[in-house]
Design a protein around this motif. Structure first.
Motif, mmCIF file in Angstrom:
data_model
loop_
_atom_site.group_PDB
_atom_site.id
_atom_site.type_symbol
_atom_site.label_atom_id
_atom_site.label_comp_id
_atom_site.label_asym_id
_atom_site.label_seq_id
_atom_site.Cartn_x
_atom_site.Cartn_y
_atom_site.Cartn_z
ATOM 1 N N GLY A 169 -12.444 6.684 -7.576
ATOM 2 C CA GLY A 169 -11.227 6.255 -7.078
ATOM 3 C C GLY A 169 -9.796 6.555 -7.950
ATOM 4 N N ALA A 170 -10.081 6.830 -9.412
ATOM 5 C CA ALA A 170 -8.853 7.362 -10.361
ATOM 6 C C ALA A 170 -8.372 8.587 -9.910
ATOM 7 C CB ALA A 170 -9.600 7.216 -11.597
ATOM 8 N N ASP A 171 -6.914 8.383 -10.035
ATOM 9 C CA ASP A 171 -6.117 9.877 -9.934
ATOM 10 C C ASP A 171 -5.387 10.131 -11.191
ATOM 11 O OD1 ASP A 171 -4.207 7.816 -9.698
ATOM 12 O OD2 ASP A 171 -4.029 7.936 -7.529
ATOM 13 N N HIS A 172 -5.621 9.201 -12.286
ATOM 14 C CA HIS A 172 -4.983 9.796 -13.509
ATOM 15 C C HIS A 172 -5.919 9.199 -14.422
ATOM 16 C CE1 HIS A 172 -1.336 10.710 -15.827
ATOM 17 N NE2 HIS A 172 -1.756 10.111 -16.430
ATOM 18 N N THR B 178 0.941 -1.326 -0.004
ATOM 19 C CA THR B 178 0.071 -0.070 0.172
ATOM 20 C C THR B 178 0.837 1.168 0.027
ATOM 21 O OG1 THR B 178 -0.252 -0.130 2.377
ATOM 22 C CG2 THR B 178 -1.917 -1.033 1.103
ATOM 23 N N GLY B 179 1.898 1.321 0.392
ATOM 24 C CA GLY B 179 2.954 2.522 0.288
ATOM 25 C C GLY B 179 3.771 2.463 -1.014
ATOM 26 N N SER B 180 3.504 1.929 -1.987
ATOM 27 C CA SER B 180 4.080 1.998 -3.095
ATOM 28 C C SER B 180 3.955 3.326 -3.904
ATOM 29 C CB SER B 180 3.942 0.804 -4.182
ATOM 30 O OG SER B 180 2.618 0.949 -4.565
ATOM 31 N N GLY B 181 3.018 4.129 -3.658
ATOM 32 C CA GLY B 181 2.701 5.156 -4.301
ATOM 33 C C GLY B 181 2.044 5.114 -5.638
ATOM 34 N N ALA B 182 1.392 3.877 -5.862
ATOM 35 C CA ALA B 182 0.919 3.487 -7.206
ATOM 36 C C ALA B 182 -0.578 4.352 -7.621
ATOM 37 C CB ALA B 182 0.333 1.862 -7.008
ATOM 38 N N LYS B 183 -0.546 4.727 -9.100
ATOM 39 C CA LYS B 183 -1.516 5.481 -9.546
ATOM 40 C C LYS B 183 -2.711 4.636 -9.832
ATOM 41 C CE LYS B 183 0.566 9.531 -9.001
ATOM 42 N NZ LYS B 183 -0.080 10.614 -8.096
ATOM 43 N N MET B 184 -4.070 4.911 -9.644
ATOM 44 C CA MET B 184 -5.105 4.397 -10.272
ATOM 45 C C MET B 184 -5.247 5.300 -11.682
ATOM 46 S SD MET B 184 -5.596 2.089 -7.990
ATOM 47 C CE MET B 184 -3.877 1.919 -7.982
ATOM 48 N N GLY B 185 -5.156 4.580 -12.827
ATOM 49 C CA GLY B 185 -5.187 5.219 -13.922
ATOM 50 C C GLY B 185 -6.657 4.541 -14.499
ATOM 51 N N VAL B 186 -7.190 5.471 -15.618
ATOM 52 C CA VAL B 186 -8.329 5.025 -16.439
ATOM 53 C C VAL B 186 -8.199 5.665 -17.633
ATOM 54 C CG1 VAL B 186 -10.924 4.983 -16.537
ATOM 55 C CG2 VAL B 186 -9.829 4.635 -14.255
ATOM 56 N N LEU B 187 -8.427 4.821 -18.884
ATOM 57 C CA LEU B 187 -8.495 5.106 -20.051
ATOM 58 C C LEU B 187 -10.145 5.653 -20.619
ATOM 59 C CD1 LEU B 187 -7.368 5.854 -22.790
ATOM 60 C CD2 LEU B 187 -7.558 3.216 -23.473
ATOM 61 N N ARG B 188 -10.082 6.759 -20.811
ATOM 62 C CA ARG B 188 -11.410 7.081 -21.248
ATOM 63 C C ARG B 188 -11.278 7.972 -22.669
ATOM 64 N NH1 ARG B 188 -14.114 3.931 -18.934
ATOM 65 N NH2 ARG B 188 -15.944 4.539 -17.645
ATOM 66 N N ARG B 189 -12.152 7.359 -23.780
ATOM 67 C CA ARG B 189 -12.205 8.288 -24.857
ATOM 68 C C ARG B 189 -12.892 9.633 -24.704
ATOM 69 N NH1 ARG B 189 -8.822 5.504 -28.649
ATOM 70 N NH2 ARG B 189 -9.046 3.280 -27.915
ATOM 71 N N GLY B 190 -12.443 10.545 -25.283
ATOM 72 C CA GLY B 190 -13.041 11.921 -25.189
ATOM 73 C C GLY B 190 -12.806 12.855 -26.189
ATOM 74 N N TRP B 191 -13.623 13.839 -25.863
ATOM 75 C CA TRP B 191 -13.556 15.068 -27.126
ATOM 76 C C TRP B 191 -14.163 16.393 -26.755
ATOM 77 C CZ3 TRP B 191 -10.815 14.767 -31.745
ATOM 78 C CH2 TRP B 191 -10.893 15.923 -32.673
#
Length: 348
Positions: free
Chosen positions: A315-318, A224-237
């Motif tokens: 919960g996403a931060d990226h 839990t202390g790894s500093g990992a990011k929660m990324g999500v890909l979303r198409r957008g315009w």
């Protein structure tokens, strides 16, 4: 809701049926796009994606492309979404990624994926059945290669007998991201303490569930202390009005998603059978359902801000804002990037 970083992508460098172009133009446009995004400054990362042996020239060499971006830019971080790691020799990736990180002065985000298409593994003479083992052993090779001292590793897939990898990366810890559609890669990433990139095929509820699963597994694994990011890909315009955005983006997005769902055949029915071009009505329905997932990040700036905030609330931060459809007029595409950078990101 904490701070949310927004990157852009995903550049696949395909000469598609709706937007056929010579590859020299596609690659030159990528460099120009990277310089443009770099100058906007509010966009945090630029992402590229890889596949092999596909009819439209889908980019087969991500770290080569990333080197070109590194040389052409000064600020933006450079990510892969994702390098098909199980199809690569881990020690060679360790060398290439370290050089890229030095070339970019520490701007590499190394995104890795398992891969799944039979003909890609067959083309490289790799048994698809060992891909998970190759992936997990490969990540261990990367980390040992970038640490102090020589690498000594003996596994079922990779054997590295007492060699030193130089140069080391510019960063002390190169961020490693794992691309994920289902729960298993989420669990794998959590055990490794790696960041995740959740697929654009996931609904908001699925995103929320996957991030909760990651946190649960990370706590159990002690990462839990790894500093990992929660990324999500979303198409957008982004455009000045919702009507303009829908008319510009939706036809291209429908074609792109139908082409990918049918061609990659990762969509399956309740019996586990692939839904491809041989089942057009089911494929059309699946593509329409997936387009609906992305409609909340298509529109005028205020609408897109709300859409990104919804993803962040899960919960996403990226957020990787997938604005690259490869078949829209370039002037409109650059304007969409500008609006994203100036009218959306400052408000999320």
């Amino acid at each position: 809701m904490g701070k949310v970083d927004v990157g852009v992508g995903i550049w696949s460098l395909q000469s598609t049926k709706t937007g056929p172009r010579h590859f020299s133009y596609l690659y030159q446009e990528l460099i120009e796009d990277a310089q443009y995004v770099d100058e906007l400054r509010t966009i945090s990362t630029i992402w590229q994606t890889e596949h092999h042996f596909w009819y439209d020239g889908y980019c087969p060499s991500l770290l080569t492309v990333a080197g070109g971006i590194a040389a052409a830019t000064k600020h933006i971080r450079i990510g892969q979404a994702a390098l098909l790691f199980s199809q690569h020799e881990a020690l060679r990736v360790a060398h290439q990624a370290a050089v890229l990180d030095q070339l970019s002065a520490g701007r590499l985000d190394l995104g890795l994926a398992l891969g799944y298409r039979d003909n890609e593994f067959d083309g490289f003479n790799i048994d698809r059945r060992v891909r998970r083992q190759r992936f997990e052993e490969g990540v261990e090779v990367l980390r040992r290669a970038w640490a102090d001292g020589p690498v000594n590793f003996e596994g079922a897939q990779f054997s590295v007998p007492d060699v030193a990898v130089t140069p080391k990366p510019y960063q002390v810890d190169v961020p490693i991201w794992v691309a994920a559609v289902g729960p298993k890669p989420v669990e794998r990433a959590a055990r490794m303490g790696a960041s995740i990139i959740l697929s654009d095929a996931l609904t908001l509820d699925q995103v929320r569930s996957h991030i909760a699963l990651y946190r649960e597994c990370a706590e159990a694994a002690g990462t839990t202390g790894s500093g990992a990011k929660m990324g999500v890909l979303r198409r957008g315009w982004v455009a000045e009005t919702n009507e303009e955005a829908f008319s510009e983006a939706l036809p291209s997005l429908r074609f792109l998603l139908r082409e990918q769902l049918g061609g990659w055949r990762y969509l399956v029915d309740e019996h586990g059978e692939p839904v491809g071009f041989d089942r057009p009505s089911e494929l059309d329905a699946a593509a329409a359902k997936l387009v609906a997932v992305h409609e909340r990040t298509i529109g005028r700036p205020e609408r897109v801000v709300r859409g990104i905030r919804e993803i962040a609330s899960a919960g996403a931060d990226h957020i990787i804002f997938g604005t690259r459809f490869d078949s829209l007029p370039r002037a409109k595409y650059l304007r969409s990037l500008e609006l994203l950078a100036t009218e959306v990101i400052p408000h999320v």
